[in-house]
Design an enzyme around this catalytic site. Structure first.
Site, PDB file in Angstrom:
ATOM      1  N   LYS A   1      47.945  29.338  63.498  1.00  0.00           N
ATOM      2  CA  LYS A   1      46.994  28.345  62.983  1.00  0.00           C
ATOM      3  C   LYS A   1      46.962  27.206  63.994  1.00  0.00           C
ATOM      4  O   LYS A   1      47.681  26.206  63.876  1.00  0.00           O
ATOM      5  CB  LYS A   1      47.407  27.876  61.588  1.00  0.00           C
ATOM      6  CG  LYS A   1      46.295  27.164  60.854  1.00  0.00           C
ATOM      7  CD  LYS A   1      46.582  27.075  59.373  1.00  0.00           C
ATOM      8  CE  LYS A   1      45.612  26.178  58.645  1.00  0.00           C
ATOM      9  NZ  LYS A   1      44.224  26.641  58.643  1.00  0.00           N
TER      10      LYS A   1
ATOM     11  N   GLU B   1      38.175  38.414  58.749  1.00  0.00           N
ATOM     12  CA  GLU B   1      38.296  37.360  57.732  1.00  0.00           C
ATOM     13  C   GLU B   1      37.021  36.539  57.778  1.00  0.00           C
ATOM     14  O   GLU B   1      36.043  36.943  58.405  1.00  0.00           O
ATOM     15  CB  GLU B   1      39.536  36.494  57.988  1.00  0.00           C
ATOM     16  CG  GLU B   1      39.537  35.777  59.329  1.00  0.00           C
ATOM     17  CD  GLU B   1      40.721  34.836  59.524  1.00  0.00           C
ATOM     18  OE1 GLU B   1      41.350  34.401  58.539  1.00  0.00           O
ATOM     19  OE2 GLU B   1      41.007  34.514  60.690  1.00  0.00           O
TER      20      GLU B   1
ATOM     21  N   ARG C   1      54.919  28.775  58.026  1.00  0.00           N
ATOM     22  CA  ARG C   1      53.801  29.214  58.868  1.00  0.00           C
ATOM     23  C   ARG C   1      53.608  28.250  60.044  1.00  0.00           C
ATOM     24  O   ARG C   1      53.348  28.677  61.170  1.00  0.00           O
ATOM     25  CB  ARG C   1      52.512  29.326  58.035  1.00  0.00           C
ATOM     26  CG  ARG C   1      51.355  29.930  58.812  1.00  0.00           C
ATOM     27  CD  ARG C   1      50.163  30.227  57.937  1.00  0.00           C
ATOM     28  NE  ARG C   1      49.537  29.015  57.425  1.00  0.00           N
ATOM     29  CZ  ARG C   1      48.503  29.010  56.579  1.00  0.00           C
ATOM     30  NH1 ARG C   1      47.992  30.153  56.145  1.00  0.00           N
ATOM     31  NH2 ARG C   1      47.995  27.874  56.149  1.00  0.00           N
TER      32      ARG C   1
HETATM   33  N1  PMP Z   1      41.577  31.993  57.608  1.00  0.00           N
HETATM   34  C1  PMP Z   1      41.379  30.906  58.368  1.00  0.00           C
HETATM   35  C2  PMP Z   1      40.778  31.080  59.729  1.00  0.00           C
HETATM   36  C3  PMP Z   1      41.740  29.633  57.896  1.00  0.00           C
HETATM   37  O1  PMP Z   1      41.555  28.561  58.654  1.00  0.00           O
HETATM   38  C4  PMP Z   1      42.298  29.515  56.594  1.00  0.00           C
HETATM   39  C5  PMP Z   1      42.735  28.168  56.074  1.00  0.00           C
HETATM   40  N2  PMP Z   1      41.660  27.292  55.847  1.00  0.00           N
HETATM   41  C6  PMP Z   1      42.451  30.671  55.813  1.00  0.00           C
HETATM   42  C7  PMP Z   1      42.100  31.911  56.363  1.00  0.00           C
HETATM   43  C8  PMP Z   1      43.042  30.604  54.440  1.00  0.00           C
HETATM   44  O2  PMP Z   1      44.435  30.316  54.514  1.00  0.00           O
HETATM   45  P1  PMP Z   1      45.177  29.507  53.369  1.00  0.00           P
HETATM   46  O3  PMP Z   1      45.060  30.307  52.125  1.00  0.00           O
HETATM   47  O4  PMP Z   1      46.583  29.395  53.841  1.00  0.00           O
HETATM   48  O5  PMP Z   1      44.491  28.184  53.239  1.00  0.00           O
END
Ligand code: PMP
Length: 297
Positions: free
Chosen positions: A149, A182, A50
């Site tokens: 990210k 989200e 990622r």
């Molecule tokens: N959405 C956002 C905006 C995030 O920053 C994160 C990570 N903190 C997630 C979803 C969750 O992703 P992950 O399961 O890879 O931590």
């Protein structure tokens, strides 16, 4: 604490990055938040993939191969002699001048911090958390794709401020079309009619590593899974709702904007998924190459 900066491990007070770094000046860079559980780094390959995908989209060339980056993370955890940790991996555009042009940045900065994990209170996993909808919409995919990210978290931070002001743990973020995207730092799931549902990534969500794990668990159970387009109406009328993220893992949600979800307690399928996730944590990891003598917890 030993912090990796550009290939060298420094004591915390000596770990420094230039004020001309475009990560600092412009939020120009990408990052990952990763967990180590009992001496294994959870889904490290997926996190590294990622990171490289985020970097590719912003045209940031990481000066290491994926294998070298994986090894740097494992070596930093080993050097900190931690079996359980929260790992922050940051790659910024690097030091440049005061203009935004990345062409003036000679080399990306790579930082790896291996810290204690700060967990949500355990009681919240038993009781479930209330969440609210933020008035801040997720940045449209046409402007800055939320699948990246990036070090630009202001959109999420503004929504997190809304959550805090409302006394909630997290805030739901809708996209510019009013569809559920989200939360500020977590993905969002709900269960309706026995089907596990989460917004399609094109609605403006990060492809969470925990999200992918939970979808896998859902398919294995087996229960129906669906990635789709949903509105708040779907969330309010869901049987169960929960959040997923590296820090949160799976957090049950008991109300959304004051509408009680189910019977106001963590749902049965959510609890089953939480239990199944606990078993995954060490199964899906890469072992940390500790020096001899690092005690097993
Ligand atoms: N959405 C956002 C905006 C995030 O920053 C994160 C990570 N903190 C997630 C979803 C969750 O992703 P992950 O399961 O890879 O931590």
């Amino acid at each position: 604490m030993k912090i990796y900066v550009d290939g060298t491990l420094y004591a915390k007070e000596d770990a420094k990055v230039s004020v001309f770094d475009h990560g600092f000046l412009y939020g120009d860079g990408v990052f990952e938040g990763i967990r180590a559980y009992d001496g294994t780094v959870f889904r490290l390959r997926e996190h590294i993939d990622r990171l490289y995908q985020s970097a590719k989209t912003i045209a940031l060339e990481i000066p290491f191969t994926r294998e070298e980056m994986t090894q740097a993370v494992l070596d930093t955890v080993a050097a900190n002699e931690k079996r359980d940790a929260y790992i922050r991996l940051v790659v910024s555009r690097g030091p440049g001048d005061l203009g935004i042009d990345p062409a003036n940045c000679s080399r990306p900065t790579v930082v790896i911090i291996c810290a204690e994990i700060k967990l949500y209170p355990k009681a919240l996993y038993d009781s479930g958390a209330p969440i609210v909808t933020s008035s801040v919409r997720r940045i449209p995919i046409q402007c800055l794709d939320p699948r990246i990210k990036s070090l630009n978290y202001l959109n999420n931070i503004m929504a997190k401020i809304d959550a805090r002001r409302a006394g909630a743990l997290e805030a739901v973020m809708l996209n510019h079309q009013g569809r559920v995207a989200e939360c500020t730092a977590d993905n969002l799931f709900f269960i309706a009619g026995g089907v596990l549902k989460t917004p399609d990534l094109m609605n403006g969500a990060l492809p969470g590593i925990t999200r992918a794990t939970v979808l896998e668990l859902g398919r294995e159970f087996p229960m129906g899974t669906e990635e789709g387009n949903y509105g708040l109406h779907d969330l309010y009328n869901a049987d169960e709702v929960f959040l997923t993220g590296t820090g949160a893992e799976i957090m049950p949600v008991i109300s959304v904007d004051g509408r009680q979800i189910g019977d106001g307690k963590p749902g049965a399928l959510t609890k089953k998924l939480m239990e199944a996730f606990r078993h995954r944590r060490t199964r899906d990891g890469i072992a940390v190459p500790y020096a001899a003598g690092v005690a097993k917890a």
